[in-house]
Design an enzyme around this catalytic site. Structure first.
Site, short mmCIF file in Angstrom:
data_model
loop_
_atom_site.label_atom_id
_atom_site.label_comp_id
_atom_site.label_asym_id
_atom_site.label_seq_id
_atom_site.Cartn_x
_atom_site.Cartn_y
_atom_site.Cartn_z
N TYR A 33 0.82 -1.21 0.00
CA TYR A 33 0.00 0.00 0.00
C TYR A 33 0.85 1.25 0.00
CZ TYR A 33 0.90 1.13 4.94
OH TYR A 33 1.50 1.48 6.13
N LYS A 148 6.51 -1.88 1.82
CA LYS A 148 5.33 -1.29 2.47
C LYS A 148 4.18 -2.28 2.36
CE LYS A 148 3.33 3.29 3.20
NZ LYS A 148 3.41 3.23 4.65
N GLU A 181 12.22 2.71 13.85
CA GLU A 181 11.35 3.78 13.35
C GLU A 181 10.10 3.79 14.20
OE1 GLU A 181 9.91 2.86 9.30
OE2 GLU A 181 10.32 0.76 9.73
N LEU A 206 11.29 1.37 6.74
CA LEU A 206 10.62 1.85 5.53
C LEU A 206 11.35 3.10 5.02
CD1 LEU A 206 8.03 1.31 3.78
CD2 LEU A 206 7.19 3.41 4.85
#
Ligand code: PDD
Length: 284
Positions: A33, A148, A181, A206
């Protein structure tokens, strides 16, 4: 907002927009996505978002549902039909629908869904002014966080645990005590020496599109930057800490696990970066 979604070739009112019950996105999280911001009618950083989606799909061996030019047209049409100029576009591609079987079915057609939801920039601006709290959570994700993927269970469990502690974001920490993250953001600190630090994208995180834009803007402003891992302890001793993502722009963190960051108020570096990021968005 009229809420129109795109589902596999049709633009439909959201209540009638459905996917097949045996869609592999539904049964296996077998998809990828993107979340893309619409700011003042402008679709921010569309080209890198499309490139990242293409890369995620190729790593997952899912065929692209259409070319980038056609996809751009569909995205613009979804935004137009939703009559909005501040929104978050959610675009999801799954491997498609087929009889449930872990192995890839033959001749399967990918499913594409796109929705568009109003994004409350007033709330984002209020958080930029006030700053937010964050709390550390163990990073229990897989070893391909560069993709992702729609498989987000560890992220949502970490976010929920952070919310239950009164925090806006969960800061994920690996087994070496290093920050990776956020559950849906990239994480940054400013060291007492004034260096901006964020983890390298070679390191199983990411590659955030906002992260790349902020790096470019910081370099243009001659800010010293290091792309490297940092510990929770180093973050707690930082003068500033902040998050970046398409949906939150850059959000100052004023407390991390209840330790105040800097003087417990949003610092000057993140303020300058937010200003520059706004100029960058205005120029799109
Ligand atoms: N999240 N890291 C993770 C794990 C993310 O899920 C995201 C984005 C980011 C920031 O990437 P970008 O700057 O390209 O938005 C970093 C989106 C917004 C989401 O899941 O809704």
């Amino acid at each position: 907002m009229s809420r129109i979604a795109y589902v596999n070739g049709a633009y439909l009112p959201i209540a009638y927009a459905t996917v097949h019950i045996e869609d592999r996105g539904n049964q296996f999280s077998d998809g990828a996505y993107e979340g893309i911001t619409v700011y003042d009618g402008k679709i921010i950083d569309l080209v890198p978002h499309l490139a990242r989606l293409r890369r995620s799909l190729s790593e997952l061996r899912i065929s692209a549902p259409m070319g980038d030019a056609a996809l751009t047209q569909v995205i613009k049409e979804v935004v137009r039909r939703n009559r909005t100029n501040s929104a978050m576009i959610y675009m999801q591609v799954s491997r498609g629908a087929a009889k449930r079987d872990h192995a890839f079915p033959e001749n399967i057609k990918p499913s594409l869904i796109i929705t568009c939801r109003r994004l409350d920039f007033a709330a984002i601006n209020a958080r930029v002014k006030s700053g937010v709290k964050a709390s550390s959570q163990p990073d229990t994700r897989w070893s391909r966080c560069d993709i992702k993927s729609i498989s987000l269970l560890p992220n949502i469990l970490a976010k929920q645990a952070a919310r239950e502690k009164g925090s806006f974001e969960a800061i994920l920490v690996d087994s070496d005590g290093l920050v990776t993250e956020g559950s849906s953001t990239n994480v940054w600190i400013v060291t007492p020496e004034g260096t901006l630090v964020t983890r390298s994208t070679d390191d199983n995180i990411l590659p955030g599109i906002t992260r790349s834009a902020i790096i470019r803007l910081a370099r243009d402003m001659q800010m010293p930057i290091e792309e490297r891992a940092f510990t929770v302890k180093e973050a707690k001793g930082a003068t500033e800490m902040f998050l970046t993502s398409s949906s939150c722009c850059a959000q100052p963190i004023i407390a991390f696990d209840d330790a105040p960051i800097g003087n417990g108020k949003p610092g000057p570096t993140v303020k300058r970066l937010v200003e520059q990021y706004r100029i960058f968005m205005d120029a799109q």
